[in-house]
Design an enzyme around this catalytic site. Sequence first.
Site, short mmCIF file in Angstrom:
data_model
loop_
_atom_site.label_atom_id
_atom_site.label_comp_id
_atom_site.label_asym_id
_atom_site.label_seq_id
_atom_site.Cartn_x
_atom_site.Cartn_y
_atom_site.Cartn_z
N GLY A 27 0.85 -1.57 -0.29
CA GLY A 27 0.30 0.24 0.04
C GLY A 27 1.02 0.99 0.23
CG HIS A 33 3.80 0.58 -5.15
ND1 HIS A 33 3.77 2.01 -4.57
CD2 HIS A 33 3.94 0.04 -5.19
CE1 HIS A 33 4.86 1.15 -3.54
NE2 HIS A 33 4.62 0.35 -3.87
N GLY A 144 8.92 -4.40 -8.52
CA GLY A 144 9.56 -3.00 -8.77
C GLY A 144 11.36 -3.37 -8.90
CE LYS A 146 12.64 2.05 -3.62
NZ LYS A 146 13.22 2.12 -2.94
CG LEU A 181 8.29 7.63 -8.21
CD1 LEU A 181 6.77 8.01 -8.92
CD2 LEU A 181 8.65 9.49 -7.28
CB SER A 182 10.95 5.31 -1.80
OG SER A 182 10.59 4.67 -0.25
CB SER A 183 5.77 3.91 0.06
OG SER A 183 5.52 2.95 -0.04
#
Length: 282
Positions: A27, A33, A144, A146, A181-183
């Site tokens: 999430g 994502h 991903g 990453k 990009l990362s949560s």
Amino acid sequence: MIIIRTIPELRTHLASFKHPAFVPTMGNLHDGHLALVRQSKPLGDVVVVSIFVNRLQFLPHEDFDTYPRTWEADCAALEAAGCDVVFAPSEKELYPEPQGFTIQPPSEIANILEGHFRPGFFVGVCTVVMKLFACVGPRVALFGKKDYQQFMVIRRMVRQFALPIEITGGTTLRAADGLALSSRNNYLKPADRLEAVQLSKTLNTMAQALRGGHTDILALEQEAMASLAARGWHPDYLAVRRAVDLQVPGAAEIATLAKSQGLVVLGAARIGSTRLIDNLEV
Ligand code: PAF
């Protein structure tokens, strides 16, 4: 798009599909994502995204409790990206009893880099991914790049257990300044957000040196660590590895690998209280 919370309901719903494409997530979704969801669309006859914050992959001092839960925004974004099924089990549904059986990935790939600094992380990741695979029964699953090491570990797990699942990687998406990009970027304070791009800049410098024929990888790694530390970062590692197995390249093969996309530079470092990871394939 439908939301399913239990394993039996998921199995019943997916029974009529032959080729599920699956994107597992925790999430707090970002464009990286959503790009995976879009990439998965032509690969299957139904797209399933799981949202499950997996306690097993967090160390006791890590951010399991505070990991952002952004359910409404996630569902809206998934629907717009073309997701068909969101599988969002509760902890009780996925782990109705303590998970005594676990997947122990081989130490040469799972106890290095991330696994060295986050002991048990890949046991938690592999165990939940294996369980999610058992629930969804995907033909293709997307991860991903990453999290390059995670991608490699899962790919090897699937190969060694002969699971009939194709593992596909998604390109790392970056902000305009180059930050992956990362949560966890949401944790960055404004000043740290400005500084955060230095991780990818440092990896770029290392990649360019390798492409330019530099072969002393130890010196390269030490310089990179020192340059980030001098700017106030706390680096865990900045490392040059073979892309194929994440092992340290032999001196004789570095130049050849650098010319044939055979290397990857990986980094993990803390700025303020936020730990970021990134990598570049060389
Ligand atoms: O990359 C992630 O978000 C997680 O490690 C995963 C693969 C969903 C397993 O919990």
